[in-house]
Enzyme design. Structure first.
Site, PDB file in Angstrom:
ATOM      1  N   ARG A   1       0.909  -1.005   0.115  1.00  0.00           N
ATOM      2  CA  ARG A   1       0.023  -0.224   0.000  1.00  0.00           C
ATOM      3  C   ARG A   1       0.859   1.241   0.118  1.00  0.00           C
ATOM      4  NH1 ARG A   1      -5.251  -0.860   3.960  1.00  0.00           N
ATOM      5  NH2 ARG A   1      -4.989   1.672   3.762  1.00  0.00           N
TER       6      ARG A   1
ATOM      7  N   TYR B   1     -12.214  14.513   8.957  1.00  0.00           N
ATOM      8  CA  TYR B   1     -12.894  14.932   9.950  1.00  0.00           C
ATOM      9  C   TYR B   1     -12.454  15.899  10.770  1.00  0.00           C
ATOM     10  CZ  TYR B   1     -16.186  11.181   8.520  1.00  0.00           C
ATOM     11  OH  TYR B   1     -17.101  10.261   7.795  1.00  0.00           O
TER      12      TYR B   1
ATOM     13  N   GLU C   1      -7.083   6.823  -0.216  1.00  0.00           N
ATOM     14  CA  GLU C   1      -6.547   5.696   0.300  1.00  0.00           C
ATOM     15  C   GLU C   1      -7.460   5.047   1.114  1.00  0.00           C
ATOM     16  OE1 GLU C   1      -2.713   3.025   2.266  1.00  0.00           O
ATOM     17  OE2 GLU C   1      -2.496   5.249   2.039  1.00  0.00           O
TER      18      GLU C   1
ATOM     19  N   GLY D   1      -9.520  12.372   3.527  1.00  0.00           N
ATOM     20  CA  GLY D   1      -9.327  11.324   4.498  1.00  0.00           C
ATOM     21  C   GLY D   1      -8.013  10.814   4.920  1.00  0.00           C
TER      22      GLY D   1
ATOM     23  N   ASP E   1     -16.454  17.260   5.819  1.00  0.00           N
ATOM     24  CA  ASP E   1     -17.096  16.058   5.706  1.00  0.00           C
ATOM     25  C   ASP E   1     -17.293  15.690   4.378  1.00  0.00           C
ATOM     26  OD1 ASP E   1     -19.162  13.830   5.861  1.00  0.00           O
ATOM     27  OD2 ASP E   1     -20.411  14.828   6.939  1.00  0.00           O
ATOM     28  N   LEU E   2     -16.470  14.858   3.711  1.00  0.00           N
ATOM     29  CA  LEU E   2     -16.844  14.635   1.997  1.00  0.00           C
ATOM     30  C   LEU E   2     -18.116  13.975   1.854  1.00  0.00           C
ATOM     31  CD1 LEU E   2     -13.117  12.519   1.886  1.00  0.00           C
ATOM     32  CD2 LEU E   2     -13.783  14.842   1.368  1.00  0.00           C
TER      33      LEU E   2
ATOM     34  N   TYR F   1     -15.879   4.053   2.333  1.00  0.00           N
ATOM     35  CA  TYR F   1     -17.223   3.843   3.329  1.00  0.00           C
ATOM     36  C   TYR F   1     -18.493   4.763   3.025  1.00  0.00           C
ATOM     37  CZ  TYR F   1     -12.951   2.094   5.723  1.00  0.00           C
ATOM     38  OH  TYR F   1     -11.882   1.201   5.945  1.00  0.00           O
TER      39      TYR F   1
END
Length: 695
Positions: free
Chosen positions: A88, A147, A224, A115, A196-197, A229
C-alpha cells in the site's frame, strides 16, 4: 409550547445526528488500525531495505521514522499484513513518482489527501533530511482533509512534536499557527482543513478556498481507502468535482469484490467492516476493475490506469521483490493472493498529455472462461468440524487418518475419521510410542503398501524452520518410528503412492532435488528428477496424483520460490519401476489459465477424469463455477463442477490448506482447510463431498 409532532421530529433529528456521529467515529477508527499496520512496516521492513527501496533515509543511510509520531507503541503485524501494507505504501508512492517524473519542472504540484487520517505522507516527502524524497522538496505542497475531530488531534501532535513542526516550517514562523482554529492549519507547503466528504457543497467550497482551480497547478487527489465507506453517489460527487479542474489526477486505493459478495474472502471482508460499524458501500457498486474504469470515465477522467494489487506486486522490479522476500519469513502466499485481488489501485487523469509509462502501466486483461457443466458429479455438504488446515490425510485400509496441521497452533496429533453419508466422526489416536514427531504443518502423510503404514515426510514449524525428519506410523501398533532423514529441509511439497508401494515426492520449499522417490524396500530416498527443463526449479504446493490403471500421473500448477510465478501447466508423466536411471518421464504438457493454481488438490475420479479443487492464483480469484473443475487428460477438455448457490452463499468455505480423500463408497471428501483473510478474521471449511449423480 411545542406540539407532539415537533417534539417527535426533534427527537428523530437528534437520533439521526447521533447515528451519523457514531458512524463517523467508526470510520475514523479504521484509520487507527491502518496507521498501526504501517508503523509495523516502518519498524520491520524499512530498516532492512536498501536505499533503492526505502522511502525514508537521510544522507547517512539512516532510517527516518515518521509513523512513530502517531503510533509511538512498537507494533508487529503478521507477515501477510506487513507485506500488504508495504505494498500500500508502494502503491501511493509509485503513482506520485510517476506524476512528478512527467510534470514539467516549472509546474506547481499540490497533493490533496482525502481522508488523510494520521498519514505522515506530507512529512515524508517534505522533509529535507529525507534524501529519498528530494524530487518533492521544492515542487510539492500538501493539503490534508479529514473529519474535524481527527484533524484536531493530528494538528495538536504536529504543533507539539518539534520534528514535525520543523518540516512544515511551524517552528520558524509562529504566524502560521492559528490557535483559534484547532482543526485548521496553514503553512506555505502544508494545509490541514476539516471537511465532511459526504457534504459535496462543503468540499467544493474548500476547493475554491484553496485556489485549486488554477489551471497552472497540477492537482493530485489521493483517496487511500477513504471513499469506500461512503455511499457511491457521494463518493462519485467528490471524484466528479475534482475532474472539473484542469490538470487533475486522482489516485484511489480501495477494496474490490470481483467475484461478488459471496466469494469467501469478500464475504468475510464485508462482514468485518459491517461488524465494526463502518460498512463498505462503494465497493458494492464498483466491484470490478472494469467498473472502476467506467466509473472514472463517466465522472470526467478520460485516461485511466487501473489494476489489482497483485498486478502492482508484479510490476515491482525483480531486485525489489528479492529484497522483500528476505525481510521476514513468509509462507502465506494463498492469503497474499486473496488480499491482493481484493484491492484495486486506480490512477486517473484528465490531462491528455500524461502518459502512463511502462514501469507503472497495468496492461493485463483477463477474459472470462466459460466451461460446460459436468453433469456426472455434484457437491454436497458433509459435516466435518475438523477445524485444521495444512495437515494431510490419506486412506489406509478401511480407515482415514489426518495428521498434523494448525488450528491455529501447530499440532502433531493423528485423527481417525469415520466417514458416514452426511457427516464425518473423528477421534484422536492414542499413540503407543514415546518418541513422536514434533508438531508441524505443510507436510505429507502418505499410505505405503507395507503392512498398513503411513509415511510422514518433512513439513515445517515456523516458516523459517523447515523439517527434514521422516517417520512411519504403524496403524496396528499405533507406533511411530523414525526413518532416515532427508539431507535437506522440505515443506509444501506433494506426495503420492505408486503401484509398487513406493512414494513419489514432488518439489516444495527446499534446496533438495525437484523430485524424489522413497523406496520402501531399501528405505532410501533417490533423486528421480526428470531430464526436462520444466523441473529445473522446485514446484511449491503443486497438485500431484497417480492413476494405477493408466499408469500415468499428473502434476498441476504449483508456484516457484520467487513467490510471484505460478505454473499454468498440467504435466502428464509415466512411471517405470524397471527403469533405474530414469523412472519418471514426461509424456505431455497441457496449458490452461485455470491450471494456474497454488495449493490446489487433485484426485482421479476415473482414468479419464481428474478432479481439480481450489487453490489460489496470481491472475485472479476463482468463483463458484471454476473453483472445482474436472479434466479429461486424453481429450484435453475441461468442465465445471459448480458449487451450488446455497453452499456458495451460506456455507463456511475456503479452498486453501485442505486435503482430498477418496473413500470406498466412491465419494471424494474435502477435509479441513481455511485461511486468515488478512486483518478480517479467519474462515474454515466445515466439510464438503463430491458424489456421482445417479443416472
Amino acid at each position: 409550547m411545542k406540539n407532539l409532532t415537533t417534539i417527535k421530529q426533534t427527537n428523530k433529528n437528534v437520533k439521526q445526528e447521533r447515528r451519523k456521529k457514531y458512524a463517523d467515529l467508526a470510520i475514523q477508527g479504521t484509520n487507527n488500525s491502518s496507521i498501526a499496520s504501517k508503523r509495523s512496516v516502518e519498524l520491520l521492513y524499512l530498516p532492512k531495505l536498501s536505499s533503492a527501496n526505502n522511502f525514508q533515509m537521510d544522507k547517512n543511510n539512516k532510517l527516518l521514522e515518521y509513523f512513530k509520531f502517531f503510533v509511538p507503541k512498537k507494533i508487529k503485524r503478521s507477515p501477510c499484513i506487513n507485506r500488504g501494507y508495504w505494498l500500500r505504501l508502494f502503491a501511493i508512492r509509485s503513482r506520485l513518482n510517476s506524476i512528478i517524473e512527467q510534470t514539467p519542472q516549472d509546474k506547481k504540484i499540490v497533493v490533496v489527501n482525502l481522508g488523510c487520517g494520521y498519514d505522515p505522507l506530507p512529512f515524508q516527502l517534505l522533509d529535507t533530511n529525507n534524501i529519498q524524497s528530494q524530487q518533492y522538496h521544492d515542487r510539492v505542497s500538501f493539503i490534508d482533509i479529514d473529519y474535524s475531530d481527527l484533524l484536531k488531534i493530528k494538528i495538536e501532535l504536529i504543533k507539539t512534536i518539534p520534528e514535525l513542526s520543523k518540516i512544515i516550517g511551524l517552528s520558524e514562523d509562529k504566524d502560521y499557527v492559528d490557535d483559534s482554529n484547532v482543526d485548521f492549519l496553514t503553512t506555505p507547503k502544508y494545509l490541514a482543513r476539516p471537511c465532511d466528504l459526504n457534504d459535496s457543497k462543503m468540499f467544493s467550497t474548500l476547493l475554491n478556498e484553496c485556489q485549486l482551480y488554477d489551471p497552472n497547478v497540477v492537482k493530485v487527489f489521493v483517496a487511500e481507502v477513504s471513499l469506500a465507506y461512503m455511499k457511491p453517489e457521494r463518493s462519485d460527487s467528490i471524484i466528479e468535482a475534482t475532474s472539473k479542474m484542469e490538470n487533475s489526477h486522482f489516485i484511489i486505493l480501495e477494496q474490490l469484490i470481483p467475484k461478488g459478495p459471496f466469494e469467501p474472502f469478500s464475504k468475510q471482508m464485508l462482514a468485518h467492516f459491517k461488524r465494526n460499524d463502518s460498512p463498505l458501500q462503494s465497493v458494492l457498486k464498483y466491484n470490478t476493475i472494469e467498473s472502476q474504469v467506467q466509473r472514472f470515465n463517466k465522472l470526467g477522467f478520460a485516461y485511466v490506469n487501473v489494476g489489482d494489487m497483485f498486478q502492482l506486486w508484479e510490476s515491482a522490479d525483480e531486485a525489489t521483490k528479492k529484497e522483500l522476500l528476505k525481510v521476514e519469513p513468509f509462507d502465506e502466499l494463498e492469503e497474499f493472493h486473496l488480499f491482493c485481488h481484493h484491492y484495486v489501485l486506480c490512477h486517473a487523469t484528465n490531462y491528455k498529455e500524461f502518459a502512463f509509462t511502462q514501469g507503472f502501466l497495468f496492461d493485463r486483461s483477463i477474459s472470462e472462461i466459460n466451461l460446460t457443466v459436468d453433469e456426472d458429479y455434484q457437491l454436497l455438504e458433509c459435516e466435518c468440524p475438523i477445524n485444521r488446515k495444512f495437515g494431510d490425510v490419506d486412506v489406509a485400509g478401511n480407515d482415514v487418518f489426518y495428521m498434523g496441521g494448525s488450528n491455529p497452533y501447530r499440532v502433531n496429533e493423528i485423527l481417525q475419521l469415520s466417514i458416514h453419508y452426511d457427516k464425518i466422526d473423528m477421534k484422536n489416536i492414542e499413540v503407543s510410542s514415546s518418541e513422536v514427531p514434533v508438531a508441524r504443518m505443510c507436510h505429507t502423510f502418505t499410505t505405503i503398501s507395507r503392512n498398513n503404514q503411513l509415511l510422514l515426510i518433512g513439513g515445517r514449524k515456523a516458516p523459517h524452520q523447515g523439517l527434514s525428519d521422516n517417520w512411519i506410523f504403524d496403524m496396528k501398533t499405533r507406533e511411530w518410528s523414525m526413518i532416515k532423514s532427508l539431507s535437506h529441509t522440505r515443506f509444501r511439497h506433494s506426495a503420492c503412492s505408486l503401484p509398487d508401494g513406493n512414494v513419489l515426492i514432488l518439489g516444495g520449499v527446499t534446496e533438495g532435488p525437484a523430485m524424489l522417490l522413497y523406496n520402501v524396500t531399501e528405505e532410501i530416498f533417490k533423486d528421480v528428477t526428470p531430464k526436462d527443463e520444466f523441473f529445473q526449479n522446485s514446484l511449491v504446493s503443486a497438485g500431484l496424483e497417480f492413476d494405477p490403471v493408466s499408469k500415468q500421473g499428473i502434476i498441476l500448477g504449483g508456484g516457484f520460490m520467487d513467490q510471484t510465478t505460478v505454473s499454468d501447466k498440467a504435466i502428464i508423466f509415466k512411471y517405470d519401476a524397471e527403469n533405474a536411471t530414469e523412472p519418471i518421464t514426461v509424456i505431455k504438457k497441457l496449458q490452461h489459465p485455470l491450471f494456474q493454481r497454488y495449493g490446489s488438490q487433485i484426485k482421479y475420479i476415473t482414468p479419464r477424469k481428474l478432479l481439480i479443487v481450489g487453490g489460489t492464483s496470481p491472475s485472479g480469484l476463482f468463483d463458484r463455477t471454476n473453483s472445482i473443475i474436472s479434466l479429461d487428460p486424453l481429450s484435453e477438455t475441461l468442465t465445471s463442477i459448480p458449487i451450488s448457490r446455497r453452499i456458495w452463499e451460506d456455507h463456511s468455505l475456503m479452498l486453501a490448506g485442505f486435503s482430498l480423500v477418496s473413500t470406498s463408497m466412491g465419494t471424494i471428501h474435502i477435509i479441513g482447510g481455511g485461511a486468515t483473510c488478512y486483518g478480517f478474521g479467519s474462515v474454515t471449511n466445515v466439510g464438503l463431498k463430491l458424489i456421482a449423480i445417479a443416472k
